[in-house]
Design a protein around this motif. Structure first.
Motif, mmCIF file in Angstrom:
data_model
loop_
_atom_site.group_PDB
_atom_site.id
_atom_site.type_symbol
_atom_site.label_atom_id
_atom_site.label_comp_id
_atom_site.label_asym_id
_atom_site.label_seq_id
_atom_site.Cartn_x
_atom_site.Cartn_y
_atom_site.Cartn_z
ATOM 1 N N ASP A 47 22.486 93.913 22.184
ATOM 2 C CA ASP A 47 23.592 93.727 21.512
ATOM 3 C C ASP A 47 24.336 92.053 22.057
ATOM 4 O OD1 ASP A 47 24.138 96.437 21.530
ATOM 5 O OD2 ASP A 47 25.030 96.410 22.979
ATOM 6 N N GLY A 48 22.849 91.470 22.251
ATOM 7 C CA GLY A 48 22.966 89.825 22.826
ATOM 8 C C GLY A 48 23.572 90.295 23.982
ATOM 9 N N ARG A 49 24.272 90.762 24.840
ATOM 10 C CA ARG A 49 24.092 90.464 26.633
ATOM 11 C C ARG A 49 23.229 90.301 27.532
ATOM 12 N NH1 ARG A 49 29.356 91.086 26.811
ATOM 13 N NH2 ARG A 49 30.635 92.240 25.178
ATOM 14 N N ILE A 50 22.939 89.282 28.087
ATOM 15 C CA ILE A 50 22.220 89.228 29.354
ATOM 16 C C ILE A 50 21.587 90.377 30.191
ATOM 17 C CG2 ILE A 50 21.062 88.023 31.683
ATOM 18 C CD1 ILE A 50 23.153 85.473 29.717
ATOM 19 N N VAL A 51 20.666 91.241 30.362
ATOM 20 C CA VAL A 51 20.070 92.517 31.275
ATOM 21 C C VAL A 51 19.214 91.874 32.177
ATOM 22 C CG1 VAL A 51 20.449 93.533 29.126
ATOM 23 C CG2 VAL A 51 18.385 92.430 29.728
ATOM 24 N N MET A 52 18.971 90.868 32.288
ATOM 25 C CA MET A 52 17.976 90.169 33.509
ATOM 26 C C MET A 52 18.143 88.673 33.445
ATOM 27 S SD MET A 52 14.544 92.304 34.797
ATOM 28 C CE MET A 52 13.322 91.697 36.275
ATOM 29 N N MET A 53 17.998 87.868 34.038
ATOM 30 C CA MET A 53 17.189 86.703 34.689
ATOM 31 C C MET A 53 17.111 86.492 35.975
ATOM 32 S SD MET A 53 21.452 84.947 33.931
ATOM 33 C CE MET A 53 22.291 85.620 35.538
ATOM 34 N N THR A 54 15.220 86.649 35.818
ATOM 35 C CA THR A 54 14.471 86.046 36.772
ATOM 36 C C THR A 54 14.489 84.065 37.674
ATOM 37 O OG1 THR A 54 12.650 85.190 35.322
ATOM 38 C CG2 THR A 54 12.732 87.701 36.253
ATOM 39 N N ARG A 55 14.083 84.036 38.218
ATOM 40 C CA ARG A 55 13.870 82.877 38.634
ATOM 41 C C ARG A 55 12.440 82.495 39.376
ATOM 42 N NH1 ARG A 55 13.071 78.189 39.234
ATOM 43 N NH2 ARG A 55 13.839 76.229 40.755
ATOM 44 N N LEU A 56 11.416 80.935 38.994
ATOM 45 C CA LEU A 56 10.459 81.420 39.965
ATOM 46 C C LEU A 56 9.714 82.292 38.928
ATOM 47 C CD1 LEU A 56 11.463 79.609 43.155
ATOM 48 C CD2 LEU A 56 10.041 78.772 41.388
ATOM 49 N N TYR A 57 8.318 82.510 39.843
ATOM 50 C CA TYR A 57 7.294 83.416 39.704
ATOM 51 C C TYR A 57 6.731 84.726 40.362
ATOM 52 C CZ TYR A 57 3.347 86.071 38.064
ATOM 53 O OH TYR A 57 1.856 86.721 37.723
ATOM 54 N N ASP A 58 7.784 85.892 40.510
ATOM 55 C CA ASP A 58 7.630 86.825 42.006
ATOM 56 C C ASP A 58 6.773 87.958 40.920
ATOM 57 O OD1 ASP A 58 8.510 89.369 42.933
ATOM 58 O OD2 ASP A 58 8.656 87.807 44.448
ATOM 59 N N GLU A 59 5.836 87.851 42.009
ATOM 60 C CA GLU A 59 5.160 89.807 40.681
ATOM 61 C C GLU A 59 5.951 90.344 40.556
ATOM 62 O OE1 GLU A 59 1.522 89.910 42.803
ATOM 63 O OE2 GLU A 59 0.844 88.161 42.071
ATOM 64 N N GLU A 60 6.299 90.300 41.944
ATOM 65 C CA GLU A 60 7.301 92.082 41.894
ATOM 66 C C GLU A 60 8.802 91.435 40.789
ATOM 67 O OE1 GLU A 60 8.776 93.310 45.462
ATOM 68 O OE2 GLU A 60 7.325 93.766 45.970
ATOM 69 N N GLU A 61 9.255 90.945 40.780
ATOM 70 C CA GLU A 61 10.559 90.694 39.770
ATOM 71 C C GLU A 61 10.262 90.647 38.605
ATOM 72 O OE1 GLU A 61 14.256 88.073 39.827
ATOM 73 O OE2 GLU A 61 12.174 86.753 39.686
ATOM 74 N N PHE A 62 8.523 90.316 38.578
ATOM 75 C CA PHE A 62 8.011 90.106 37.082
ATOM 76 C C PHE A 62 7.598 91.652 36.184
ATOM 77 C CE2 PHE A 62 4.964 89.431 33.855
ATOM 78 C CZ PHE A 62 5.358 88.096 33.209
ATOM 79 N N ALA A 63 7.380 91.953 37.551
ATOM 80 C CA ALA A 63 6.675 93.884 36.846
ATOM 81 C C ALA A 63 8.300 93.741 36.754
ATOM 82 C CB ALA A 63 6.038 94.207 38.270
#
Length: 198
Positions: free
Chosen positions: A166-182
């Motif tokens: 739909d063009g909406r943001i569903v997630m944003m990350t910052r830096l490289y954190d393995e848990e967040e990346f997963a």
């Protein structure tokens, strides 16, 4: 009067286009600095989950082709990866994006991955892609204007933004954190499964 104008000019330089949330041109005037300044969150973002992803058109490095984010609306899940060759964390994260995300989904017509390289010339971006071993497209973000539609101009990278069909943001990350990346890979998988069921 001169002192006031000087202060406003300095503010305009520091703010960049952070007051241009979702806008097209990254134009800063004294009015927009005062009236439209957006305070970034604790990770430097000026957009939020649930917002429409700010649109942009950018040239793909090494080509004359361009991409426009809104062209994917209603068709694809999009991952935006903000990067630059001088970013050490990016150099660690990008091979993982290549391996865990791009290689898994590059043939899926419901998925797009766009690396957005911040304010570097074409030759630098191409050399950076070769050095990191990534094969997904990197676009040129001249002046960092795309970046500052999503984050404060002085905020750092690396960061990723996942956009649904739909063009909406569903997630944003910052830096490289393995848990967040997963978690991000799971979100992409989930969105693609939902998109595939429609």
């Amino acid at each position: 009067m001169k002192k006031i104008l000087y202060v406003v000019a300095v503010l305009a330089l520091l703010v960049g286009c952070q007051g241009n949330k979702g806008g097209n041109a990254a134009v800063v005037t004294t009015d927009s600095v005062v009236a439209d300044t957006i305070v970034p969150d604790d990770r430097g973002y000026i957009v939020e989950v649930g917002d429409m992803a700010p649109d942009f058109t950018a040239t793909i490095a090494g080509t004359n082709d361009s991409v426009t984010l809104s062209d994917y609306r209603g068709k694809r899940v999009v991952m935006l990866q903000f990067t630059a060759s001088w970013c050490g964390v990016c150099r660690r994260e990008m091979p993982e994006i290549e391996r865990q995300i791009w290689q898994r989904h590059k043939d899926n017509e419901r998925f797009a991955l766009i690396g957005v390289d911040r304010d570097e010339p074409d030759s630098t971006v191409l050399a950076f892609a070769e050095k990191t071993g990534v094969t997904y497209p990197l676009v040129l973000d001249e002046g960092g204007e795309i970046f500052c539609r999503y984050a404060h101009r002085l905020a750092g990278i690396t960061r990723n933004v996942i956009v649904d069909t739909d063009g909406r943001i569903v997630m944003m990350t910052r830096l490289y954190d393995e848990e967040e990346f997963a978690r991000m890979t799971q979100v992409i998988d989930s969105l693609l499964n939902v998109a595939g069921a429609q």
